[in-house]
Motif scaffolding. Sequence first.
Motif, PDB file in Angstrom:
ATOM      1  N   LEU A 188       2.905 -32.236 -46.972  1.00  0.00           N
ATOM      2  CA  LEU A 188       3.723 -33.002 -47.900  1.00  0.00           C
ATOM      3  C   LEU A 188       3.509 -32.601 -49.357  1.00  0.00           C
ATOM      4  CD1 LEU A 188       3.396 -36.574 -46.336  1.00  0.00           C
ATOM      5  CD2 LEU A 188       5.380 -35.071 -46.255  1.00  0.00           C
ATOM      6  N   SER A 189       2.315 -32.119 -49.685  1.00  0.00           N
ATOM      7  CA  SER A 189       2.004 -31.817 -51.083  1.00  0.00           C
ATOM      8  C   SER A 189       2.386 -30.408 -51.499  1.00  0.00           C
ATOM      9  CB  SER A 189       0.514 -32.038 -51.344  1.00  0.00           C
ATOM     10  OG  SER A 189      -0.260 -31.178 -50.532  1.00  0.00           O
ATOM     11  N   GLY A 190       2.921 -29.621 -50.590  1.00  0.00           N
ATOM     12  CA  GLY A 190       3.347 -28.270 -50.944  1.00  0.00           C
ATOM     13  C   GLY A 190       2.269 -27.220 -50.825  1.00  0.00           C
ATOM     14  N   MET A 191       1.146 -27.547 -50.190  1.00  0.00           N
ATOM     15  CA  MET A 191       0.104 -26.543 -50.013  1.00  0.00           C
ATOM     16  C   MET A 191       0.475 -25.527 -48.939  1.00  0.00           C
ATOM     17  SD  MET A 191      -3.314 -28.928 -50.152  1.00  0.00           S
ATOM     18  CE  MET A 191      -3.518 -30.228 -51.378  1.00  0.00           C
ATOM     19  N   PRO A 194       6.853 -24.959 -49.418  1.00  0.00           N
ATOM     20  CA  PRO A 194       7.445 -25.567 -50.617  1.00  0.00           C
ATOM     21  C   PRO A 194       8.044 -26.937 -50.306  1.00  0.00           C
ATOM     22  CG  PRO A 194       8.110 -23.270 -50.406  1.00  0.00           C
ATOM     23  CD  PRO A 194       7.421 -23.629 -49.126  1.00  0.00           C
ATOM     24  N   ILE A 195       7.886 -27.861 -51.225  1.00  0.00           N
ATOM     25  CA  ILE A 195       8.410 -29.213 -51.025  1.00  0.00           C
ATOM     26  C   ILE A 195       9.929 -29.195 -50.880  1.00  0.00           C
ATOM     27  CG2 ILE A 195       8.632 -31.498 -52.098  1.00  0.00           C
ATOM     28  CD1 ILE A 195       5.949 -31.086 -53.371  1.00  0.00           C
ATOM     29  N   SER A 196      10.584 -28.236 -51.506  1.00  0.00           N
ATOM     30  CA  SER A 196      12.045 -28.161 -51.453  1.00  0.00           C
ATOM     31  C   SER A 196      12.565 -27.909 -50.047  1.00  0.00           C
ATOM     32  CB  SER A 196      12.550 -27.063 -52.391  1.00  0.00           C
ATOM     33  OG  SER A 196      11.974 -25.806 -52.048  1.00  0.00           O
ATOM     34  N   THR A 197      11.718 -27.405 -49.145  1.00  0.00           N
ATOM     35  CA  THR A 197      12.149 -27.151 -47.774  1.00  0.00           C
ATOM     36  C   THR A 197      12.042 -28.392 -46.891  1.00  0.00           C
ATOM     37  OG1 THR A 197       9.927 -26.423 -47.107  1.00  0.00           O
ATOM     38  CG2 THR A 197      11.428 -24.744 -47.977  1.00  0.00           C
ATOM     39  N   VAL A 202      11.501 -37.222 -47.011  1.00  0.00           N
ATOM     40  CA  VAL A 202      10.092 -36.822 -47.009  1.00  0.00           C
ATOM     41  C   VAL A 202       9.665 -36.369 -48.403  1.00  0.00           C
ATOM     42  CG1 VAL A 202       8.400 -35.247 -45.994  1.00  0.00           C
ATOM     43  CG2 VAL A 202      10.235 -36.194 -44.581  1.00  0.00           C
ATOM     44  N   GLN A 203      10.575 -35.736 -49.139  1.00  0.00           N
ATOM     45  CA  GLN A 203      10.251 -35.308 -50.501  1.00  0.00           C
ATOM     46  C   GLN A 203       9.893 -36.489 -51.389  1.00  0.00           C
ATOM     47  OE1 GLN A 203      13.002 -32.575 -52.364  1.00  0.00           O
ATOM     48  NE2 GLN A 203      13.478 -31.564 -50.431  1.00  0.00           N
ATOM     49  N   LYS A 204      10.537 -37.626 -51.179  1.00  0.00           N
ATOM     50  CA  LYS A 204      10.221 -38.816 -51.979  1.00  0.00           C
ATOM     51  C   LYS A 204       8.792 -39.282 -51.726  1.00  0.00           C
ATOM     52  CE  LYS A 204      15.043 -40.345 -52.071  1.00  0.00           C
ATOM     53  NZ  LYS A 204      16.008 -41.423 -51.706  1.00  0.00           N
ATOM     54  N   ILE A 205       8.332 -39.142 -50.473  1.00  0.00           N
ATOM     55  CA  ILE A 205       6.943 -39.484 -50.159  1.00  0.00           C
ATOM     56  C   ILE A 205       5.993 -38.504 -50.835  1.00  0.00           C
ATOM     57  CG2 ILE A 205       5.275 -39.767 -48.283  1.00  0.00           C
ATOM     58  CD1 ILE A 205       7.577 -40.536 -46.465  1.00  0.00           C
ATOM     59  N   SER A 206       6.396 -37.232 -50.869  1.00  0.00           N
ATOM     60  CA  SER A 206       5.540 -36.209 -51.469  1.00  0.00           C
ATOM     61  C   SER A 206       5.221 -36.518 -52.918  1.00  0.00           C
ATOM     62  CB  SER A 206       6.224 -34.838 -51.377  1.00  0.00           C
ATOM     63  OG  SER A 206       6.446 -34.464 -50.040  1.00  0.00           O
ATOM     64  N   TYR A 207       6.190 -37.057 -53.641  1.00  0.00           N
ATOM     65  CA  TYR A 207       5.990 -37.310 -55.067  1.00  0.00           C
ATOM     66  C   TYR A 207       5.096 -38.522 -55.330  1.00  0.00           C
ATOM     67  CZ  TYR A 207       9.676 -33.891 -55.696  1.00  0.00           C
ATOM     68  OH  TYR A 207      10.415 -32.731 -55.679  1.00  0.00           O
ATOM     69  N   LEU A 208       4.723 -39.242 -54.274  1.00  0.00           N
ATOM     70  CA  LEU A 208       3.772 -40.350 -54.418  1.00  0.00           C
ATOM     71  C   LEU A 208       2.339 -39.915 -54.161  1.00  0.00           C
ATOM     72  CD1 LEU A 208       5.754 -43.166 -52.547  1.00  0.00           C
ATOM     73  CD2 LEU A 208       5.624 -42.758 -55.014  1.00  0.00           C
ATOM     74  N   LEU A 209       2.158 -38.642 -53.832  1.00  0.00           N
ATOM     75  CA  LEU A 209       0.829 -38.113 -53.518  1.00  0.00           C
ATOM     76  C   LEU A 209       0.295 -37.310 -54.689  1.00  0.00           C
ATOM     77  CD1 LEU A 209       1.478 -36.886 -49.851  1.00  0.00           C
ATOM     78  CD2 LEU A 209       0.374 -39.011 -50.573  1.00  0.00           C
ATOM     79  N   ALA A 210      -0.915 -37.602 -55.097  1.00  0.00           N
ATOM     80  CA  ALA A 210      -1.535 -36.878 -56.208  1.00  0.00           C
ATOM     81  C   ALA A 210      -1.709 -35.389 -55.922  1.00  0.00           C
ATOM     82  CB  ALA A 210      -2.878 -37.519 -56.551  1.00  0.00           C
ATOM     83  N   VAL A 215      -1.085 -29.590 -57.237  1.00  0.00           N
ATOM     84  CA  VAL A 215      -0.584 -28.238 -56.954  1.00  0.00           C
ATOM     85  C   VAL A 215       0.347 -27.777 -58.068  1.00  0.00           C
ATOM     86  CG1 VAL A 215       0.844 -26.868 -55.387  1.00  0.00           C
ATOM     87  CG2 VAL A 215      -0.837 -28.472 -54.462  1.00  0.00           C
ATOM     88  N   LYS A 216       1.262 -28.663 -58.485  1.00  0.00           N
ATOM     89  CA  LYS A 216       2.201 -28.314 -59.549  1.00  0.00           C
ATOM     90  C   LYS A 216       1.475 -28.039 -60.868  1.00  0.00           C
ATOM     91  CE  LYS A 216       6.265 -30.852 -57.818  1.00  0.00           C
ATOM     92  NZ  LYS A 216       7.199 -29.697 -57.849  1.00  0.00           N
TER      93      LYS A 216
END
Length: 266
Positions: A188-191, A194-197, A202-210, A215-216
């Motif tokens: 979920l964090s893009g490790m 990519p989050i865009s995929t 699910v992307q909305k959940i990703s943005y709630l994770l530190a 990573v950004k």
Amino acid sequence: MTAGRLDRLGTSAGFLARAWRYEMRQLIRTRLYVFLAILLPLIFASMAFYMFRGSGKQDAPMSVALSAALMGMWSSTLLGSGNAITRLRLMQLLEPLVASPRSTFLVTLPFAIATSSLGVYGLLVTLGWSAVLFDMPLHLEHPMLFFVAVPVTVVALGMLGLLMASAFILYPTAQSLANFFEFPVWMLSGMLVPISTLPDPVQKISYLLAPTWGVKALTGAAVGNGSAAEAIGMCLLLTCVYLAITLLLQRRFEWLARSSGTLALQ
């Protein structure tokens, strides 16, 4: 601010520093944490570099190395935060600590920050490994932002790990549940990808994770392909949110554990 409050703040700060230093000494003597924080990122980085070379993609090598290092940092943080409470329970120290006037949060916070801090050494080793074996250039586009992003990411990951570990106070067997969150956070964090995929919900959940913003922040400061300052700000904001939620959960779980008599169960 009164002299009494200043004394209490100084005492708490000194306690946090000593507890963090003590936990770091324990961690570097534990083979499991050394493997998770240092050796595991090297394995991830090597696999990722060989995969990208075979695929012909032109992903920035620095991004690959940073993602691998953060994967190891999150693994050690998640395991260490939960094991800290489990270790206190096995040593029969959790009951007196909960009963003491000092907040349980202050006792467990240094453990979580120490495990994520160990990942900084893994980050440095991974960058050096990638530079020596895979000819990765050690060039930072925004070095000042990068050195600010590292401690901010460490604290943010530590707070998220402590938030998840709060359930250990009430549920002694929650370690198996905590292990479940290792791979999903990687994803979920893009490790890993990519989050865009990921699907839009699910992307909305990703943005709630530190870790997402960690990573950004690190890749943006190192490669210059994003707003590192904004990501650092989001890490700090989520750290404050995690802190507030952790305080509430720990107090609630302490009360429930006292009421049900499960505080000393192993």
